[in-house]
Design an enzyme around this catalytic site. Structure first.
Site, PDB file in Angstrom:
ATOM      1  N   THR A   1      16.334  22.301 -13.092  1.00  0.00           N
ATOM      2  CA  THR A   1      16.031  22.077 -14.509  1.00  0.00           C
ATOM      3  C   THR A   1      17.142  22.583 -15.418  1.00  0.00           C
ATOM      4  O   THR A   1      17.144  22.285 -16.609  1.00  0.00           O
ATOM      5  CB  THR A   1      14.719  22.785 -14.903  1.00  0.00           C
ATOM      6  N   GLY A   2      18.068  23.355 -14.866  1.00  0.00           N
ATOM      7  CA  GLY A   2      19.181  23.870 -15.652  1.00  0.00           C
ATOM      8  C   GLY A   2      18.889  25.167 -16.371  1.00  0.00           C
ATOM      9  O   GLY A   2      19.772  25.706 -17.048  1.00  0.00           O
ATOM     10  N   GLY A   3      17.679  25.697 -16.232  1.00  0.00           N
ATOM     11  CA  GLY A   3      17.323  26.910 -16.952  1.00  0.00           C
ATOM     12  C   GLY A   3      18.171  28.103 -16.571  1.00  0.00           C
ATOM     13  O   GLY A   3      18.679  28.828 -17.438  1.00  0.00           O
TER      14      GLY A   3
ATOM     15  N   LYS B   1      19.347  38.879 -13.272  1.00  0.00           N
ATOM     16  CA  LYS B   1      18.305  38.014 -13.823  1.00  0.00           C
ATOM     17  C   LYS B   1      16.980  38.311 -13.168  1.00  0.00           C
ATOM     18  O   LYS B   1      16.915  38.645 -11.987  1.00  0.00           O
ATOM     19  CB  LYS B   1      18.692  36.554 -13.584  1.00  0.00           C
TER      20      LYS B   1
ATOM     21  N   GLU C   1       3.208   2.103   2.293  1.00  0.00           N
ATOM     22  CA  GLU C   1       3.779   2.444   3.593  1.00  0.00           C
ATOM     23  C   GLU C   1       5.213   1.923   3.702  1.00  0.00           C
ATOM     24  O   GLU C   1       5.562   0.892   3.130  1.00  0.00           O
ATOM     25  CB  GLU C   1       2.923   1.866   4.721  1.00  0.00           C
TER      26      GLU C   1
ATOM     27  N   ASP D   1       0.809  -1.223   0.000  1.00  0.00           N
ATOM     28  CA  ASP D   1       0.000   0.000   0.000  1.00  0.00           C
ATOM     29  C   ASP D   1       0.840   1.270   0.000  1.00  0.00           C
ATOM     30  O   ASP D   1       0.311   2.375   0.095  1.00  0.00           O
ATOM     31  CB  ASP D   1      -0.961   0.005   1.191  1.00  0.00           C
TER      32      ASP D   1
ATOM     33  N   ASP E   1      26.678  27.665  -8.264  1.00  0.00           N
ATOM     34  CA  ASP E   1      25.371  27.698  -7.616  1.00  0.00           C
ATOM     35  C   ASP E   1      25.300  26.552  -6.622  1.00  0.00           C
ATOM     36  O   ASP E   1      26.151  25.647  -6.637  1.00  0.00           O
ATOM     37  CB  ASP E   1      24.250  27.583  -8.655  1.00  0.00           C
TER      38      ASP E   1
END
Length: 332
Positions: free
Chosen positions: A242-244, A211, A57, A55, A237
């Site tokens: 997402t690498g944007g 930015k 768990e 289930d 960073d």
């Protein structure tokens, strides 16, 4: 500053400690990292059962006595974040009920860290909620690496040791003997991180990408503040999701005349389509990340270099166990 690229603690460095009282256990989110940490310390990754019922768990059992022991639970709360966080909480509860003397949650990647403040009405501060859950579960101490924002350390009502992956990245870059280096922050919010990294890179000059974010996981780079023409630009960073952000920054640096661009981040979240973006031909010379989050083989790409933080985490664990300074690992 200590180098963390060596294989293990040397015999001279291995101050005698009670091996029977130091116990390591890993969850299922990054067992490979846990094995490396155990090898550095010369202690086993303890036996445990972590399984899922039909289930959904989770079930955890520690399979040896830990009564009176100093227990370290290694579990980054990366994707699937809810499962990995819940598994960690259950592990803590199991250790507490087994009469462990002290329980330290070793969280190389701290999920929900980006929700560290309210940016709009009726939002949750999930980074604080996660800290509360860990404290209430019975954790005595947290060891975290490169939290998304420094104030998260103060969200815990227990000791929280905050360490940094930058020495591992700097050691790797130093071995390449790069010339004309400029360290670049991909946004204004990361300036303090980039400045600290630049200092470790022999006081390299600093540049900033101004930015504006137009939505979740969408970023627009506007301009570069600083001189990058003809230089090796190191974009730093705490994580790549997402690498944007980092890819749009790299394109702007190329347009501004950067000779080559190297991306550095401690945490490789790599949500789609990050790998496709990062592997774009001619964008990055290298993408350097650590193994705080496991990266499946099919998500590797030619520019990717994964550096291990196992020695650094192992050293911090040893110092916590020996009640010696952790912060001194990052001095000088």
């Amino acid at each position: 500053m200590t180098s963390f690229l060596t294989a293990a603690r040397t015999e001279q460095e291995s101050i005698s400690y009670d091996m029977q009282r130091l116990r390591l256990f890993s969850g299922t989110s990054n067992p490979a990292l846990a094995r490396e940490i155990a090898a550095y310390l010369g202690v086993p990754d303890g036996p445990r059962i972590c399984k899922r019922f039909a289930d959904g768990e989770l079930y955890v059992q520690i399979q040896e006595s830990i009564r009176g022991c100093d227990v370290f639970l290694i579990q980054p709360t990366c994707a699937p974040v809810n499962d990995n966080l819940m598994e960690l909480l259950i592990m803590v509860d199991a250790c507490q009920r087994a009469s462990a003397r002290q329980i330290t949650a070793v969280v190389p990647y701290y999920g929900y860290a980006r929700a560290d403040r309210k940016t709009a009405g009726r939002e949750s501060i999930t980074a604080k909620l996660t800290a509360n859950l860990l404290v209430k579960s019975g954790v005595n101490r947290v060891l975290a690496m490169d939290l998304h924002s420094a104030q998260i350390q103060g969200y815990f009502d227990i000791p929280c040791d905050h360490i940094y992956g930058s020495p591992v990245l700097v050691d790797y870059l130093a071995a390449q003997e790069l010339n004309e280096v400029v360290v670049v922050s991909p946004d204004v919010g990361g300036v303090a991180r980039a400045r600290a990294f630049a200092k470790q890179m022999r006081d390299a000059p600093l540049a900033i990408i101004d930015k504006r974010r137009s939505g979740h996981n969408v970023a627009e780079s506007l301009t570069v503040i600083g001189d990058v023409a003809g230089k090796t630009a190191i974009l730093i960073d705490d994580m790549i999701d997402t690498g944007g952000t980092i890819c749009s920054g790299a394109r702007l640096l190329r347009q501004q005349g950067a000779k080559r661009v190297i991306a550095c981040a401690s945490h490789a979240v790599f949500s789609p389509p990050a790998c496709e973006r990062l592997s774009e031909e001619g964008l990055f010379e290298q993408v350097l990340v650590t193994n705080s989050i496991p990266i499946a083989a099919e998500r590797h790409f030619p520019q990717l270099q994964v550096l291990s933080v196992a020695n650094m985490l192992g050293e911090a664990i040893w110092r916590i166990h020996e009640e010696s300074s952790v912060s001194s690992m990052f001095r000088g």
